[in-house]
Design an enzyme around this catalytic site. Structure first.
Site, PDB file in Angstrom:
ATOM      1  N   ALA A 221       0.829  -1.210   0.000  1.00 61.47           N
ATOM      2  CA  ALA A 221       0.000   0.000   0.000  1.00 61.47           C
ATOM      3  C   ALA A 221       0.863   1.259   0.000  1.00 61.47           C
ATOM      4  O   ALA A 221       0.575   2.223  -0.697  1.00 61.47           O
ATOM      5  CB  ALA A 221      -0.927  -0.011   1.203  1.00 61.47           C
TER       6      ALA A 221
ATOM      7  N   GLU B 116      -0.999   4.574   7.119  1.00 60.41           N
ATOM      8  CA  GLU B 116      -0.175   3.517   6.503  1.00 60.41           C
ATOM      9  C   GLU B 116       1.287   3.663   6.917  1.00 60.41           C
ATOM     10  O   GLU B 116       2.189   3.572   6.097  1.00 60.41           O
ATOM     11  CB  GLU B 116      -0.278   3.568   4.979  1.00 60.41           C
ATOM     12  CG  GLU B 116      -1.706   3.655   4.503  1.00 60.41           C
ATOM     13  CD  GLU B 116      -2.224   2.362   3.946  1.00 60.41           C
ATOM     14  OE1 GLU B 116      -1.434   1.425   3.774  1.00 60.41           O
ATOM     15  OE2 GLU B 116      -3.443   2.298   3.712  1.00 60.41           O
TER      16      GLU B 116
END
Lengths: 254, 390
Positions: free
Chosen positions: B248, B369
């Site tokens: 990601a 993230e």
């Protein structure tokens, strides 16, 4: 159903246009090219007709320098089956009659049932190529089409006339039809379509192989930007005086 | 003329294949025509335009770099990066949707899932028929997810899940939640929880001033019973979720360049058009310096992203390099958005000019993230051999 789609690559609508040094055409190296808008609708119409009939092929045909390869690939990525490119080193050196004659020579053996093209190009806007090509190949022709209905050996099309009027015309196949923008919603090429496009055939034909006896009827002498002029004249007086003055100005200028 | 749609000062185009360029062009076009007309309404209402999911799927844009075997497009990692770039040029929320679907749900199922799990879920997730979310973060465990409280207890042919997950993108939309929880041996495992499973609820989190075009939820698992075969068999421990985050973060490192480019291009145009003291503000040295720094930073980010992508394609990418790219490129985009806002003056705060929306979004991207700080310390640990946070 064998369908041919004529594709022209034109400067994209948001391109910043600059003229070349001798004002005979634009500077191509500063322009982004794209598929002519109404040609995208013609391509979509062809793909939908093929999907409805469940058989046949869609062949895209284009004329131009090497950059045109990209426009053909884009059409192949969207689902066209193969491409034909007539290679022309100097873009815009052919007039509509010449282009139609080149296309006719290139595709006559393919015996297409239907030729679809955009109603006109966004750059030169002659709006003639599809019609002349249809005539040269002995096909029925219709322009400004906003709806198509295929039935057996004929096609029924809705044409856009002036002032909000429409006309339905039924014509025998084979037919060459020019398509108005907005007739459908052109699809985007899927990633799989993009990746499989390079496996599809693009036949390359040199212009000189075809152009032996084709006369060139037009050439571009000079291009220029519209001249912007603005002059304001205030008219004063009674209504009658203003109308009289206005009438005089309009008669003088037109 | 560059075929790359956008700012390309260092001829990035020459480093891309014909397919990669065609993909970038297509997604650029798609976002401009299909997504941008929806943006203000969804931004104002704090909703995600769910209708776009199926279109993304039809075009192959979900999990696009996974192999074709289970319905994905199988494009290069650079092409995947360019897709993220174009989606985030529209809005970070759109890119976040695709990042979660592709990198955090499809990737782990493909990499760690059973054959049955892959066959059941990957084609649906690729086509957009099903939406996925990734439940790792908890209210009290963000940067240190290994401290998670969520538990999975084996009971016969089932697992019983308990716990709370927070800040979960796509949470209320998801047909499938990949929830990370510790088993009885304190080992982190991944569990597939289907929508509608008793004991599972997803609650929309509202009031966000950033990433408003993104569905964010709290997942609550209260004695949620799932079949034992719903555990991902191929992975145990934190390296499971962390490997997903690497994927990601890779997408983010590309995506934010898109957001920065949108802001830069708007600011550049504005600087050329806006006249003050009888000349365009772009003619003033202070404005030029800002614009030059923006394009320079974007160019550096592009070159970092493409090299990272090529390393990934060769299987040579290290997760520390991804941390560096995420850290560096998000910070770059955040600065560029802010500078663009300055150049636009009062207009910069208006939604029609987009830069403030990007600027607000990038605040989230900066800390999700893997926060900027954690990614910094990942690189710090890598170059010194000394861990600062473990």
């Amino acid at each position: 159903m064998k369908i041919c789609v004529l594709i022209k690559q034109v400067p994209s609508s948001d391109a910043l246009i600059k003229l070349n040094n001798d004002s005979t055409w634009i500077k191509e190296d500063t322009v982004v090219f794209a598929i002519n808008e109404s040609d995208s609708f013609a391509l979509e119409e062809a793909l939908q007709i093929k999907e409805q009939t469940g058989e046949g092929e869609v062949v895209v045909v284009s004329l131009g320098p090497d950059r045109v390869q990209r426009a053909i690939r884009e059409a192949l990525a969207k689902g066209a089956d193969r491409g034909i490119r007539i290679k022309e080193s100097f873009p815009y050196s052919s007039d509509p009659f010449e282009i139609a004659s080149l296309f006719a020579a290139a595709i006559k053996d393919d015996k297409f049932d239907l030729i679809l093209s955009g109603l006109q190009s966004d750059d030169l806007g002659s709006g003639q190529t599809g019609v002349i090509l249809g005539e040269l190949l002995g096909m029925s022709t219709a322009t400004l089409v906003v709806e198509t209905k295929l039935s057996g050996e004929s096609i029924r099309v809705k044409r856009e006339l002036e002032s909000g009027w429409f006309q339905w015309v039924t014509m025998p196949l084979p037919a060459s039809i020019t398509i108005q923008s907005g007739i459908n919603s052109p699809r985007y090429a899927s990633l799989k379509g993009i990746m499989s496009a390079k496996k599809k055939e693009i036949r390359l034909i040199e212009k000189k192989e075809l152009s032996g006896s084709i006369p060139s009827l037009q050439s571009i002498e000079h291009v220029y930007f519209p001249q912007k002029t603005k002059r304001t004249e205030m008219i004063e007086g009674s209504v009658d005086q203003v109308v009289e003055k206005l009438t005089e100005i309009i008669q003088r200028n037109y | 003329m560059s075929q790359f749609m956008g700012t390309d000062y260092f001829d990035l185009e020459s480093l891309l294949s014909e397919d990669e360029l065609a993909i970038q062009n297509m997604v650029y076009d798609f976002v401009r025509k299909e997504f941008m007309p929806l943006i203000h309404e969804h931004h104002q209402n704090e909703t995600f335009p769910v209708g776009i999911v199926q279109k993304l799927g039809e075009l192959g844009l979900l999990g696009a770099n996974l192999p074709q075997e289970y319905g994905s497009a199988g494009v290069t990692d650079v092409a995947y990066g360019l897709i993220m770039h174009e989606l985030e040029r529209g809005d970070s929320g759109l890119r976040s949707f695709a990042s979660v679907q592709g990198s955090l749900v499809m990737y782990p199922i493909w990499r760690y899932g059973s054959k049955e799990q892959k066959e059941k879920w990957l084609p649906k997730l690729a086509s957009g028929e099903a939406i996925g979310c990734f439940g790792l973060t908890e209210p009290d465990y963000g940067s240190n997810p290994s401290g998670m409280i969520a538990r999975a207890r084996r009971q016969g042919d089932s697992y019983i899940l308990n716990g709370t997950k927070m800040w979960i993108t796509n949470g209320t939309l998801a047909d499938l939640s990949l929830v990370w929880a510790k088993d009885e041996n304190d080992i982190v495992r991944g569990f597939l929880v289907e929508k509608g499973t008793p004991g599972f609820t997803a609650q929309k989190m509202t009031g966000k001033l950033s990433l408003r075009v993104s569905d964010t939820a709290e997942l609550i698992l209260g004695d949620c019973r799932i079949p034992a075969e719903n555990v991902l068999p191929g992975i145990e421990g934190m390296k499971g979720p962390l490997s997903c985050l690497t994927q990601a973060r890779y997408g983010i490192s590309w995506g934010v360049i898109g957001a920065a480019m949108a802001c830069y291009e708007i600011a550049l145009q504005y600087a050329k058009d806006r006249v003050q003291f009888d000349k365009p503000i772009g003619a003033y040295q202070l404005t030029q310096k800002k614009l030059v720094e923006m394009v320079t930073e974007i160019t550096k980010a592009q070159l970092m992203a493409i090299q990272l992508g090529r390393l990934k394609e060769k299987g040579k990418m290290r997760h520390q390099q991804v941390s560096m790219a995420k850290m560096s490129n998000v910070a770059m985009a955040r600065d560029v958005a802010r500078t663009a806002r300055e150049i636009l003056g009062a207009n910069g705060i208006m939604e029609d000019y987009h830069v403030m929306r990007h600027m607000m979004n990038l605040e989230t991207v900066y800390t999700y993230e893997g926060t900027h700080e954690i990614n910094t310390l990942v690189v710090g640990s890598d170059i010194t051999g000394l861990d600062a946070f473990q």
